[in-house]
Design a protein around this motif. Structure first.
Motif, mmCIF file in Angstrom:
data_model
loop_
_atom_site.group_PDB
_atom_site.id
_atom_site.type_symbol
_atom_site.label_atom_id
_atom_site.label_comp_id
_atom_site.label_asym_id
_atom_site.label_seq_id
_atom_site.Cartn_x
_atom_site.Cartn_y
_atom_site.Cartn_z
ATOM 1 N N PRO A 171 2.050 1.880 21.258
ATOM 2 C CA PRO A 171 2.913 2.633 19.632
ATOM 3 C C PRO A 171 3.141 1.399 18.564
ATOM 4 O O PRO A 171 3.952 0.955 18.870
ATOM 5 N N VAL A 172 2.099 0.725 18.511
ATOM 6 C CA VAL A 172 1.945 -0.788 18.046
ATOM 7 C C VAL A 172 1.364 -0.468 16.630
ATOM 8 O O VAL A 172 -0.385 0.499 17.246
ATOM 9 N N VAL A 173 1.469 -0.742 15.142
ATOM 10 C CA VAL A 173 0.343 -0.292 15.042
ATOM 11 C C VAL A 173 0.192 -2.068 13.403
ATOM 12 O O VAL A 173 1.388 -2.790 13.074
ATOM 13 N N PRO A 174 -0.701 -2.527 13.104
ATOM 14 C CA PRO A 174 -0.645 -3.841 12.397
ATOM 15 C C PRO A 174 -0.072 -3.368 11.155
ATOM 16 O O PRO A 174 -0.839 -2.210 10.317
ATOM 17 N N ALA A 175 0.524 -4.341 10.147
ATOM 18 C CA ALA A 175 1.108 -4.069 9.302
ATOM 19 C C ALA A 175 -0.118 -3.966 8.511
ATOM 20 O O ALA A 175 -1.427 -4.522 8.180
ATOM 21 N N ASN A 176 0.064 -2.844 7.402
ATOM 22 C CA ASN A 176 -0.583 -2.868 5.785
ATOM 23 C C ASN A 176 -0.622 -3.763 4.748
ATOM 24 O O ASN A 176 -0.494 -3.372 3.780
ATOM 25 N N MET A 177 -1.169 -5.294 4.929
ATOM 26 C CA MET A 177 -1.220 -6.051 4.440
ATOM 27 C C MET A 177 -2.645 -6.877 4.315
ATOM 28 O O MET A 177 -3.538 -6.549 5.269
ATOM 29 N N HIS A 205 -4.426 -0.922 3.884
ATOM 30 C CA HIS A 205 -3.148 -1.510 2.868
ATOM 31 C C HIS A 205 -3.451 -0.911 1.646
ATOM 32 O O HIS A 205 -4.766 -0.222 1.183
ATOM 33 N N ARG A 206 -3.329 -1.044 0.050
ATOM 34 C CA ARG A 206 -3.376 -0.124 -0.667
ATOM 35 C C ARG A 206 -3.505 -1.517 -2.012
ATOM 36 O O ARG A 206 -3.416 -1.191 -3.255
ATOM 37 N N SER A 239 -5.977 7.016 7.489
ATOM 38 C CA SER A 239 -4.296 6.830 7.325
ATOM 39 C C SER A 239 -4.707 5.736 6.740
ATOM 40 O O SER A 239 -5.244 4.255 6.704
ATOM 41 N N ILE A 240 -4.039 5.954 5.297
ATOM 42 C CA ILE A 240 -4.448 4.833 3.560
ATOM 43 C C ILE A 240 -2.644 5.189 3.371
ATOM 44 O O ILE A 240 -1.365 5.335 3.749
ATOM 45 N N SER A 241 -2.664 4.029 2.584
ATOM 46 C CA SER A 241 -1.279 3.539 2.083
ATOM 47 C C SER A 241 -1.263 4.000 0.391
ATOM 48 O O SER A 241 -2.644 3.586 -0.228
ATOM 49 N N ILE A 248 4.198 -4.480 12.432
ATOM 50 C CA ILE A 248 3.632 -6.092 13.493
ATOM 51 C C ILE A 248 2.889 -6.298 12.499
ATOM 52 O O ILE A 248 0.917 -6.333 12.080
ATOM 53 N N GLY A 249 3.367 -7.592 11.342
ATOM 54 C CA GLY A 249 2.053 -7.997 10.598
ATOM 55 C C GLY A 249 1.997 -9.879 10.999
ATOM 56 O O GLY A 249 0.773 -9.969 11.767
ATOM 57 N N SER A 250 3.067 -10.648 11.424
ATOM 58 C CA SER A 250 2.269 -12.396 11.571
ATOM 59 C C SER A 250 1.701 -12.183 13.309
ATOM 60 O O SER A 250 1.157 -12.886 13.372
#
Ligand SMILES: NC(=O)C1=CN([C@@H]2O[C@H](COP(=O)(O)OP(=O)(O)OC[C@H]3O[C@@H](n4cnc5c(N)ncnc54)[C@H](OP(=O)(O)O)[C@@H]3O)[C@@H](O)[C@H]2O)C=CC1
Ligand SMILES: Nc1nc2c(ncn2[C@@H]2O[C@H](COP(=O)(O)O)[C@@H](O)[C@H]2O)c(=O)[nH]1
Length: 327
Positions: free
Chosen positions: A39-45, A67-68, A89-91, A229-231
């Motif tokens: 249930p985890v997705v790396p941040a779209n950064m 990310h976009r 899956s896009i932004s 989650i990002g960091s």
């Protein structure tokens, strides 16, 4: 408002174990009709995900959101993922050109499985209009809208047609929204999640402020279906971004999507850049996250993720630190 708390102020209370091994516990989750390993997705950064990381995640059955910030590549990205039999899956943002992009996808009969509307202040007419537009042009696409921090916002975006909402204004590691504007859920993100989840009738993605793997279980307990989650994902071998060496140690850059580094100008800056220690491979981190979550499920007295939803909890201010420095 009730008293607030954050991840470090909560401990989940164990229930009797029903498995003989943690490996029996199932961490998988369903979102938008698809099942994912975690249930985890790396941040779209931009310093967290690129095409290669997206491909790795999709091929290994992890949820991802591209990310976009390289807008011209998005159409071919969707095409490429579909050509490989993978979900796309896009932004998107909310500016005028994003409407043309959605029209281009529809004209090309390209339907991404997931589109995330990704702006700082998601409780706005600009997001509501974009949700409606996507739903009209690409009715089969699962639309995630954010970011928000209140029950009113969750209800309004759901009402406009969002299939999931993303909660978190300012709790991020490279976020400076809270210091620049005085607003946000930074410092009480877990309480905000609880508050929003009570109002939600569709899935919620908790976004920002995760500092330990235990925080993933806490997010599930307080109503998240997925955790962005990002960091914790920054600094891997595969992570995009510059690597630097200092005194024999390797570091990788991690910068905010509203930072000067992302924007290329000093205008409405609400993010900063930092360097995080090099962490090895993404696969190892995902495996460790899975094992820790399996263990959490066992402490919850169940075999599936849902068991965590129903455990008791206590509020003990700064309980996990106990005076120890853990990172
Ligand atoms: N989760 C979080 O706490 C935060 C996340 N971010 C991330 O940074 C990136 C850039 O975000 P963002 O600046 O929104 O994206 P954009 O630069 O694409 O801006 C989106 C649109 O919203 C407008 N806008 C932005 N902020 C506000 C606001 N506070 N009130 C009214 N209108 C606003 C912008 O206009 P104008 O610029 O002219 O105001 C623009 O028209 C995103 O990836 C976002 O997720 C940024 C800050 C906080
Ligand atoms: N206020 C800002 N928030 C940002 C920015 N760039 C990204 N983000 C948010 O942070 C999370 C990741 O948080 P972390 O604690 O796991 O590192 C990310 O998903 C965005 O919602 C920014 O420039 N300013």
């Amino acid at each position: 408002m009730e008293s607030v708390f954050d991840y470090e102020d909560i401990q989940l209370v164990p229930a009797k174990c029903v498995v003989n091994s943690r490996s029996e516990c199932d961490t998988s989750v369903t979102l938008g009709g698809y099942s994912f390993n975690l249930p985890v997705v790396p941040a779209n950064m931009q310093t967290i995900i690129d095409e290669k990381v997206a491909l790795y995640l999709a091929e290994n059955n992890y949820f991802y959101i591209m990310h976009r910030f390289d807008p011209k590549t998005r159409l071919s990205f969707v095409n490429d993922m579909h050509a490989r039999g993978l979900i796309a899956s896009i932004s998107v943002g909310v500016k005028e050109e994003e409407y043309s992009f959605i029209e281009q996808l529809a004209d090309a009969h390209l339907t991404p499985e997931f589109i995330t509307i990704d702006i700082a202040h998601g409780h706005s007419d600009s997001v509501i209009n974009m949700i409606r537009f996507i739903k009209n042009q690409l009715p089969e696409t699962f639309v995630i809208a954010g970011n928000v921090g209140t029950p009113e916002a969750v209800r309004e975006l759901e009402h406009a047609g969002a299939d999931a909402t993303k909660v978190g204004i300012g709790p991020g590691k490279v976020c400076i929204t809270k210091v620049k504007t005085g607003f946000g859920t930074g410092g009480w993100q877990l309480a905000a999640l609880k508050w929003c989840a009570k109002a939600a009738s569709k899935p919620i993605i908790a976004d920002g402020g995760i500092r330990t793997h235990g925080d993933i279980a806490k997010s599930i307990r307080f109503g998240a279906s997925m955790v962005m989650i990002g960091s914790l994902f920054a600094g891997h071998e595969e992570s995009p971004g510059e690597t630097v060496e200092q005194e024999g140690k390797r570091y990788k850059e991690y910068f905010g999507s509203a930072s000067e580094f992302q924007k290329g100008e000093k205008k409405n800056v609400e993010g900063k850049k930092m360097y995080v220690e090099h962490k090895g491979s993404l696969e190892d981190t995902l495996t460790e996250m899975k094992q820790d979550l399996q263990s959490a499920i066992s402490y919850a007295g169940g075999k599936e993720l849902q068991a965590i939803r129903y455990v008791d909890y206590v509020v003990v201010k700064n309980s996990i630190f106990n005076g120890d420095k853990i990172y």
